[in-house]
Scaffold this motif. Sequence first.
Motif: not given
Ligand SMILES: [Zn+2]
Length: 307
Positions: A118-119, A211, A236-237
Amino acid sequence: MRKVCPALVMLLITIISTNCTNIKQPTSSPSTFTSDSSASSVSRPIKADQIKAPEKGKLSVYFLNVGQGDSTYIKTAAGEDILIDGGKNEAGPIVVDYLKQLGVDDLEVMISTHPDADHVGGLDTVLANFKVSTVYAPKVSHTTDTFKDFLLAVKNQGLTIKEAKSGVVLSLEGIAAKFAGPVRAYGDDLNDWSAVLHLTYGDNKFLFTGDAEKKSESDMIEAKQLLRADVLKVGHHGSNSSTSAAFLKAVSPTYAVISVGHNSYGHPTSAILNRLKASDITIYRTDLNGTVTAISDGNKISFVKVK
Ligand SMILES: [Zn+2]
């Protein structure tokens, strides 16, 4: 046979044709995605927001809405370009679209915070579309195809990756930018390997954490890294794994930005949101606000959100 009133027939035809016209009306403008062949068959759950070009002579930080994942684009006052992460694989064309919208022609610095999909996912597509001068990533590898695609795209540009670790300085005009993390090696804990960047422009400070989790956070505190910032890109969201009370105290931000999309992990958690609120920190979220832009004149920071 009953006679049908011609006027009624005409009225019905008018209603039907009007409805048909309405149904056929396009509901959205045509897509402006620039796609590459590798991404053409991938579904794209989100579209790029319409965002404003950077203001000349100011530092603009765009926390791009890429759904679940992270991607941050920075335009310095001197006109240099930094990209931190590129969201998931399918966000690659969206990030490219954003960069084109903003008039980016090349990137001075690309940072891959860590190898999670996701990065790092969209960075190969960015590399296929833009000339990049320098790529930074922490010294950790991963066996996924997504990560291999990134390594191949870096190689295809004839580049080698520079190590991102605490103490490494980015030489860019008009700003001070230095990695605060990772302070050490973290084995298989990919999140803790995250490259954490501290950026100063005039009196304004930003911290981009990827994250990074509590272990890395406490290591950065212990190693006395420069952490204090006005704007914190929440780790980390917004997971409980990150943004420990001690770390939040060390950063003491006025603003917090959470890069997050629809997810099954429960990000951001109410515990982290409450921790931020308890410290009177203004929270922006890409899932609720769309792309969030922080604009700094070196003295004051203003925010622009899409919604
Ligand atoms: Zn992430």
